[in-house]
Enzyme design. Sequence first.
Site, PDB file in Angstrom:
ATOM      1  N   SER A  65       0.833  -1.205   0.000  1.00  0.00           N
ATOM      2  CA  SER A  65       0.000   0.000   0.000  1.00  0.00           C
ATOM      3  C   SER A  65       0.864   1.250   0.000  1.00  0.00           C
ATOM      4  O   SER A  65       1.992   1.258   0.492  1.00  0.00           O
ATOM      5  CB  SER A  65      -0.911   0.030   1.228  1.00  0.00           C
ATOM      6  OG  SER A  65      -1.730  -1.104   1.282  1.00  0.00           O
TER       7      SER A  65
HETATM    8  N1  SAH Z   1      -0.722  -4.800   4.123  1.00  0.00           N
HETATM    9  C1  SAH Z   1       0.075  -5.111   2.949  1.00  0.00           C
HETATM   10  C2  SAH Z   1      -0.664  -4.789   1.665  1.00  0.00           C
HETATM   11  C3  SAH Z   1      -0.989  -6.041   0.997  1.00  0.00           C
HETATM   12  S1  SAH Z   1      -1.972  -6.039  -0.476  1.00  0.00           S
HETATM   13  C4  SAH Z   1       1.443  -4.449   2.994  1.00  0.00           C
HETATM   14  O1  SAH Z   1       1.690  -3.678   3.932  1.00  0.00           O
HETATM   15  O2  SAH Z   1       2.269  -4.732   2.129  1.00  0.00           O
HETATM   16  C5  SAH Z   1      -3.266  -7.113   0.046  1.00  0.00           C
HETATM   17  C6  SAH Z   1      -2.870  -8.517   0.432  1.00  0.00           C
HETATM   18  O3  SAH Z   1      -4.052  -9.185   0.854  1.00  0.00           O
HETATM   19  C7  SAH Z   1      -2.279  -9.363  -0.680  1.00  0.00           C
HETATM   20  O4  SAH Z   1      -1.032  -9.833  -0.273  1.00  0.00           O
HETATM   21  C8  SAH Z   1      -3.290 -10.513  -0.845  1.00  0.00           C
HETATM   22  O5  SAH Z   1      -2.680 -11.755  -1.142  1.00  0.00           O
HETATM   23  C9  SAH Z   1      -3.928 -10.548   0.533  1.00  0.00           C
HETATM   24  N2  SAH Z   1      -5.248 -11.153   0.630  1.00  0.00           N
HETATM   25  C10 SAH Z   1      -6.279 -11.098  -0.256  1.00  0.00           C
HETATM   26  N3  SAH Z   1      -7.337 -11.783   0.228  1.00  0.00           N
HETATM   27  C11 SAH Z   1      -6.984 -12.269   1.453  1.00  0.00           C
HETATM   28  C12 SAH Z   1      -7.644 -13.054   2.453  1.00  0.00           C
HETATM   29  N4  SAH Z   1      -8.897 -13.498   2.308  1.00  0.00           N
HETATM   30  N5  SAH Z   1      -6.961 -13.359   3.573  1.00  0.00           N
HETATM   31  C13 SAH Z   1      -5.690 -12.945   3.753  1.00  0.00           C
HETATM   32  N6  SAH Z   1      -5.010 -12.217   2.841  1.00  0.00           N
HETATM   33  C14 SAH Z   1      -5.652 -11.874   1.710  1.00  0.00           C
END
Ligand code: SAH
Length: 218
Positions: A65
């Site tokens: 993000s």
């Molecule tokens: N907080 C992260 C941003 C990640 S982007 C950071 O600081 O880098 C969103 C993430 O959510 C992705 O890695 C994706 O694989 C994950 N994601 C999507 N659906 C999900 C679910 N149901 N449970 C856990 N993770 C999930």
Amino acid sequence: MLKDSYKYKGLREILVAKLHQSGIRDKNILEAMLAVPRHFFLESAFAEQAYEDIALPIAEGQTISQPYTVAYQTQLLELQPGDKVLEIGTGSGYQAAILCQMGMDVYSIERNPKLHMQAQKLLNELGYHPHLLLGDGTLGWPEFAPYHGIVVTAASPGIPKPLKEQLAVGGRLVIPVGDLESQQMLRLTRISESETKIEEFKYFKFVPLIGKEGWHEK
Ligand code: SAH
């Protein structure tokens, strides 16, 4: 601490000043963003851009993000050090590192095995020890509930019921809700055992939350 943790400190200071100007006033958040080396959470090709206020690609077609978004969601949680916080979507681990640096008791769930493993390794190398789980975060992590704060870092079609149920009374759930193109940041506060209130904030664009209580995989 890894070698090169202090690299780019000047760029981090500029970023933090910009975040402050954009309305991020929680000192604990700003200090954590100054301390956590975001460049480690990116693939090396993007390290130079780590302190621009933009979202960037990580492995597996996912994104880290934008710093403003991390700060914005964290500020809406209104946390006190020591609070128990659940993050859905560990991704690179950056948001989890910020929460650890702020002194929170951090739990984070990721559905992608490769990202889960990479984040686990990096966070431990940096000296952070959140509790990480590989699984479907739309179901929450009932074993350690209730949480003072829950932050969802992927786009959700609605508010997953298990997350609502795993909030402590007085706790807050911050989640981007909408379609795949655009989502509004919502904050649900659990006022009492049976009452909740929902507040609406700005629009963002996240990668999809895929799971039982999220979007279904095609
Ligand atoms: N907080 C992260 C941003 C990640 S982007 C950071 O600081 O880098 C969103 C993430 O959510 C992705 O890695 C994706 O694989 C994950 N994601 C999507 N659906 C999900 C679910 N149901 N449970 C856990 N993770 C999930």
